[in-house]
Design a protein around this motif. Structure first.
Motif, PDB file in Angstrom:
ATOM      1  N   CYS A 115      56.282   5.326  89.747  1.00  0.00           N
ATOM      2  CA  CYS A 115      55.970   5.449  88.315  1.00  0.00           C
ATOM      3  C   CYS A 115      54.484   5.650  88.082  1.00  0.00           C
ATOM      4  O   CYS A 115      54.048   5.757  86.932  1.00  0.00           O
ATOM      5  N   LEU A 130      52.242   3.365  88.635  1.00  0.00           N
ATOM      6  CA  LEU A 130      51.615   2.101  88.237  1.00  0.00           C
ATOM      7  C   LEU A 130      50.782   1.519  89.368  1.00  0.00           C
ATOM      8  O   LEU A 130      49.880   0.730  89.139  1.00  0.00           O
ATOM      9  N   ARG A 175      54.347  10.577  84.399  1.00  0.00           N
ATOM     10  CA  ARG A 175      54.870   9.656  83.387  1.00  0.00           C
ATOM     11  C   ARG A 175      55.624  10.360  82.273  1.00  0.00           C
ATOM     12  O   ARG A 175      56.518   9.787  81.672  1.00  0.00           O
ATOM     13  N   TYR A 224      61.526   4.506  82.782  1.00  0.00           N
ATOM     14  CA  TYR A 224      61.362   3.331  83.649  1.00  0.00           C
ATOM     15  C   TYR A 224      61.835   2.082  82.930  1.00  0.00           C
ATOM     16  O   TYR A 224      61.488   1.847  81.771  1.00  0.00           O
ATOM     17  N   LYS A 243      61.729  -7.039  84.406  1.00  0.00           N
ATOM     18  CA  LYS A 243      61.996  -7.965  83.305  1.00  0.00           C
ATOM     19  C   LYS A 243      61.998  -7.221  81.980  1.00  0.00           C
ATOM     20  O   LYS A 243      61.270  -6.241  81.823  1.00  0.00           O
ATOM     21  N   SER A 247      61.263  -5.689  78.701  1.00  0.00           N
ATOM     22  CA  SER A 247      59.919  -5.569  78.150  1.00  0.00           C
ATOM     23  C   SER A 247      59.870  -4.629  76.955  1.00  0.00           C
ATOM     24  O   SER A 247      59.161  -3.642  76.944  1.00  0.00           O
ATOM     25  N   TYR A 275      59.710  -5.016  72.439  1.00  0.00           N
ATOM     26  CA  TYR A 275      59.136  -5.972  71.495  1.00  0.00           C
ATOM     27  C   TYR A 275      60.220  -6.751  70.762  1.00  0.00           C
ATOM     28  O   TYR A 275      61.024  -6.182  70.038  1.00  0.00           O
ATOM     29  N   PHE A 319      58.373   3.915  71.004  1.00  0.00           N
ATOM     30  CA  PHE A 319      58.324   4.539  72.327  1.00  0.00           C
ATOM     31  C   PHE A 319      58.468   6.054  72.220  1.00  0.00           C
ATOM     32  O   PHE A 319      57.798   6.800  72.939  1.00  0.00           O
ATOM     33  N   ILE A 361      54.983   7.340  71.306  1.00  0.00           N
ATOM     34  CA  ILE A 361      53.952   7.439  72.348  1.00  0.00           C
ATOM     35  C   ILE A 361      54.391   8.365  73.482  1.00  0.00           C
ATOM     36  O   ILE A 361      53.572   8.799  74.272  1.00  0.00           O
ATOM     37  N   TYR A 362      55.704   8.700  73.520  1.00  0.00           N
ATOM     38  CA  TYR A 362      56.117   9.740  74.472  1.00  0.00           C
ATOM     39  C   TYR A 362      55.873  11.127  73.904  1.00  0.00           C
ATOM     40  O   TYR A 362      56.106  12.134  74.567  1.00  0.00           O
ATOM     41  N   GLU A 369      50.832  -8.972  75.793  1.00  0.00           N
ATOM     42  CA  GLU A 369      51.569  -7.778  76.238  1.00  0.00           C
ATOM     43  C   GLU A 369      51.667  -7.748  77.764  1.00  0.00           C
ATOM     44  O   GLU A 369      52.660  -7.310  78.324  1.00  0.00           O
ATOM     45  N   ARG A 370      50.610  -8.225  78.410  1.00  0.00           N
ATOM     46  CA  ARG A 370      50.634  -8.259  79.863  1.00  0.00           C
ATOM     47  C   ARG A 370      51.666  -9.277  80.347  1.00  0.00           C
ATOM     48  O   ARG A 370      52.453  -9.007  81.245  1.00  0.00           O
ATOM     49  N   VAL A 411      54.289 -10.630  78.730  1.00  0.00           N
ATOM     50  CA  VAL A 411      55.676 -10.315  78.395  1.00  0.00           C
ATOM     51  C   VAL A 411      56.175  -9.112  79.189  1.00  0.00           C
ATOM     52  O   VAL A 411      57.367  -8.962  79.431  1.00  0.00           O
ATOM     53  N   GLY A 412      55.269  -8.239  79.617  1.00  0.00           N
ATOM     54  CA  GLY A 412      55.677  -7.088  80.410  1.00  0.00           C
ATOM     55  C   GLY A 412      55.671  -5.789  79.619  1.00  0.00           C
ATOM     56  O   GLY A 412      55.908  -4.720  80.167  1.00  0.00           O
ATOM     57  N   THR A 413      55.409  -5.899  78.304  1.00  0.00           N
ATOM     58  CA  THR A 413      55.398  -4.682  77.491  1.00  0.00           C
ATOM     59  C   THR A 413      54.228  -3.786  77.864  1.00  0.00           C
ATOM     60  O   THR A 413      54.289  -2.573  77.699  1.00  0.00           O
ATOM     61  N   GLU A 425      53.191  -3.152  80.882  1.00  0.00           N
ATOM     62  CA  GLU A 425      53.649  -2.291  81.975  1.00  0.00           C
ATOM     63  C   GLU A 425      54.542  -1.177  81.436  1.00  0.00           C
ATOM     64  O   GLU A 425      54.442  -0.028  81.855  1.00  0.00           O
ATOM     65  N   GLN A 426      55.403  -1.542  80.485  1.00  0.00           N
ATOM     66  CA  GLN A 426      56.307  -0.545  79.912  1.00  0.00           C
ATOM     67  C   GLN A 426      55.518   0.558  79.206  1.00  0.00           C
ATOM     68  O   GLN A 426      55.848   1.726  79.295  1.00  0.00           O
ATOM     69  N   ILE A 427      54.447   0.155  78.530  1.00  0.00           N
ATOM     70  CA  ILE A 427      53.621   1.127  77.823  1.00  0.00           C
ATOM     71  C   ILE A 427      52.854   2.012  78.801  1.00  0.00           C
ATOM     72  O   ILE A 427      52.637   3.193  78.566  1.00  0.00           O
ATOM     73  N   LEU A 428      52.484   1.422  79.940  1.00  0.00           N
ATOM     74  CA  LEU A 428      51.648   2.166  80.880  1.00  0.00           C
ATOM     75  C   LEU A 428      52.415   3.240  81.635  1.00  0.00           C
ATOM     76  O   LEU A 428      51.811   4.090  82.269  1.00  0.00           O
ATOM     77  N   VAL A 429      53.757   3.204  81.598  1.00  0.00           N
ATOM     78  CA  VAL A 429      54.490   4.300  82.226  1.00  0.00           C
ATOM     79  C   VAL A 429      54.766   5.407  81.216  1.00  0.00           C
ATOM     80  O   VAL A 429      55.451   6.364  81.508  1.00  0.00           O
ATOM     81  N   THR A 430      54.227   5.257  80.013  1.00  0.00           N
ATOM     82  CA  THR A 430      54.319   6.353  79.049  1.00  0.00           C
ATOM     83  C   THR A 430      53.035   7.169  79.160  1.00  0.00           C
ATOM     84  O   THR A 430      52.083   6.739  79.822  1.00  0.00           O
TER      85      THR A 430
END
Ligand SMILES: Nc1ncnc2c1ncn2[C@@H]1O[C@H](COP(=O)(O)OP(=O)(O)OP(=O)(O)O)[C@@H](O)[C@H]1O
Ligand SMILES: [Mg+2]
Lengths: 261, 377
Positions: A55, A57, A80, A85, A89, A91, A93, A105, A108-109, B208-209, B211-213, B215-220
């Motif tokens: 991904c 990351l 990306r 993905y 866990k 993730s 909101y 989402f 931002i995509y 955000e870090r 909770v994991g959101t 990471e989810q945002i960073l793959v966008t």
């Protein structure tokens, strides 16, 4: 279904080190268009690490990975735009509604204003969330959340999908439903790489990659994996997926121990 | 790029709208703090830089000078040969207090009359002035009492009541009633803005870090810089709002005057908020949980408060600490906010503070953005 070198996911000799510890130790494989590749392996095997590299990351320490034809280390941003993905866990909101999460989402995509409504419809229908658009995510049950996360990951219609233990902690009925979705997407040509700890889910995959200690220890269809286990001397004459997993991982671990005392 | 930032902003405001307690948290504590500070706070100072001019050159005047010097409240910073020297030193802020003992000081005392001493104080610049003036009065007062007792013993009879009175030179008062609240209110505004913004920024990103959101945002396709802009812009606006509200409250409740140009204050506030955002962002790059962020904030904000000169006068600090205060954005902002409120000075006087704030904000932001990008790996 075997993958060509120009397949949507190509991994060659991938290594990831954290300090002196190699979480991935030379992994190679490829996933074809429309193929569902399952990742199986004990805790700490390196499944999430591999997915996170694909991904963009994490940076690989050595080796190559191409996703949708793009080198992930060279141009993670371009990768990306072409992948979906779901992290290990949940993730999204909790304090936003289903529709607000998806719209965010989608936004931002880069889904355009004109396309947005249609894409939301697509994701909501696909994930079976109709009627719950205005519900706060915090109020959704586990299975619904998981499907919403999938919906958010496919809004931009990516050709490649990475799912890291997407069904952990979800009831069997919801898991079955989730896997139906995955198969629908694969039938549309999406390549799916999914990690799991559930043996029954492994059976739903087109092919399985067995990972242990950062290495690929077996690769093939579920039937091929079981045959390998039997040939390698699994206790049962007709080993189940679980028998095969235990015996192959056990053997690999013993071999790795002998190699690195 | 703007489309993506726009969507992030929409999301942030939706979340804020939903967070009912946030409005309470942003408004009520600052107002309570302001009331507390306004009503309760007084401080002690030591080593106030001082110029003393003794025009009487008598035994009595030397005794009074010694009383000032030995009190440890005052430190003679400038040798003064004339009244002009004292005046200049106060005007240039070389000293915070000027004391002039006029000729004929001893003469009047001997006759049992009230003898004046002149005090010149820069009343705007700091609370120190107010407190220092109190000390001048105290020391002069007890000197007068001792002298009266002595005189009565020596002469065997009371010759009236000799006293030392402290007269104020009014020319230098920007804060003529020496109203300490006027001094505190601007300070409270700056301090509260800093605390609010650093906390909000650090917590929001760490959440955000955690909770994991993140990471989810960073793959966008959202870039780290876009994330930072979208994430901090709302807090910047909240900071401006909070400064306005707290300032408005202070002006309405404590009748603090605003004598300067609001645009100058706005510029200073913007620079200061940028520095605060950067500090919050930096903290978020070293913390992975909100718990860690909480203690980090405490350890960062406390020294900044102490070094700002808000409650502890910078000239009373050890030299090493004084150097450290130059890195503290709150130090500069307090000068700007007090000067615009109480003195009405403009950019021509405040440009060094503005420049320092801009440099600190730019430096911190650069480091924060670089660190943030690294922390993602
Ligand atoms: N950022 C990191 N720094 C150091 N070590 C790490 C880091 N991330 C992962 N590891 C280590 O790398 C190894 C592989 O972790 P990974 O999360 O990929 O395993 P996994 O197969 O996904 O396990 P699980 O089934 O528990 O999710 C583990 O030993 C883990 O502790
Ligand atoms: Mg994992």
């Amino acid at each position: 279904m075997t993958a060509a070198p120009d397949a949507p996911i190509v991994v060659a000799g991938l290594v990831k080190r954290f300090g002196s510890f190699a979480a991935l130790d030379g992994v190679s494989f490829a996933v074809a268009r429309g193929e569902i590749m399952g990742f199986l392996g004990p805790n700490g095997a390196g499944k999430s690490t591999l997915i996170r590299i694909l991904c963009g990351l994490l940076h690989p320490s050595a080796g190559h990975a191409r996703v949708a034809g793009i080198d992930v280390a060279a141009d993670p941003e371009a990768v990306r735009r072409r992948i979906g993905y779901m992290s290990q866990k949940f993730s999204l909101y909790d304090d936003l509604s289903v529709a607000e999460n998806l719209r965010f989402f989608g936004g931002i995509y880069g889904v355009s204003r004109d396309d947005m409504a249609a894409r939301l419809r697509y994701a909501i229908d696909m994930a079976g969330l109709s009627g719950r658009e205005e519900s706060l995510v915090a109020t959704l049950a586990g299975g619904w959340k998981q499907r919403l996360a999938l919906g958010a990951a496919i809004l931009h219609r990516p050709p490649v999908l990475f799912l890291d233990e997407p069904t952990s902690g979800v009831d069997p009925e919801s898991r079955r439903r989730f896997w139906d979705l995955i198969h629908t997407l694969a039938a549309d040509g999406v390549s799916v790489l999914v990690s799991t700890h559930y043996m029954d889910e492994a059976e739903y995959c087109h092919r399985i990659a067995l990972i242990s200690g950062g290495r690929l220890i077996a690769l093939g269809t579920p039937r091929e994996i079981k045959r390998q286990a039997r040939d390698a001397g699994a206790r049962a004459a007709e080993p189940t997926m679980e028998d095969s997993f235990v015996s192959l991982v056990g053997k690999a671990t013993a071999a790795q121990r002998a190699e690195r005392p | 790029m703007f489309g993506r930032i726009f969507h992030l902003l929409v999301k942030e405001f939706l979340q804020m709208k939903r967070d009912k307690s946030a409005r309470f948290r942003l408004l009520v504590p600052p107002v309570i703090q302001m009331l507390l500070f306004g009503y309760a706070a007084t401080f002690e100072v030591f080593n106030v830089s001082t110029a003393i001019l003794d025009l009487d050159r008598s035994q009595e005047s030397r005794a009074l000078t010694d009383a000032f010097v030995h009190s440890s409240r005052f430190r003679i910073a400038v040798p003064a040969a004339s009244e002009r020297d004292v005046r200049d030193a106060v005007e240039r802020s070389d000293v915070q207090v000027g004391i002039v003992i006029p000729a004929g000081f001893a003469e009047l005392l001997k006759k049992g009359r009230t003898s004046p001493v002149q005090a010149l104080v820069d009343g705007t610049n700091s609370n120190t002035a107010l407190i220092a003036l109190g000390y001048v009065g105290q020391i002069a007062g007890s000197f007068g009492q001792d002298y009266a007792r002595n005189l009565a013993e020596r002469t065997g009879r009371a010759l009236g009541r000799p006293m030392v009175s402290v007269g104020l030179e009014e020319r230098y008062w920007y804060n003529p009633n020496l109203n300490s609240r006027w001094f505190f209110v601007p300070g409270v505004i700056g301090t509260l803005a800093l605390i609010t913004i650093v906390n909000l920024t650090a917590f929001a990103i760490v959440r955000e870090r955690e909770v994991g959101t993140l990471e989810q945002i960073l793959v966008t396709p959202l870039r780290p810089v876009e994330f930072i802009i979208g994430k901090t812009l709302p807090f910047f606006l909240i900071g401006l709002l909070e400064v306005s509200i707290v300032a408005g409250f202070g002006m309405a409740w404590f009748h603090v005057p605003f004598r300067g140009n609001p645009l100058v204050l706005l510029l200073g506030t913007c620079l200061f908020l940028l520095a605060a955002l950067a500090i919050g962002l930096l903290i978020s790059t070293v913390c992975t949980t909100q718990q860690q962020a909480f203690s980090s904030n405490f350890f960062v904000l406390n020294p900044m408060f102490i070094l700002s000169g808000f409650s502890f006068p910078i000239p009373s600090m050890p030299q090493a600490l004084q150097w450290l205060t130059y890195a503290d954005p709150l130090r500069y902002y307090l000068v700007i906010i007090r000067a615009t409120f109480l003195k009405g000075v403009g950019l021509d006087a405040l440009w060094p503070q503005m420049l320092a704030l801009a440099a600190i904000a730019l430096g911190l932001l650069t480091v924060a953005v670089l660190r943030f990008r690294k922390s993602l790996d």
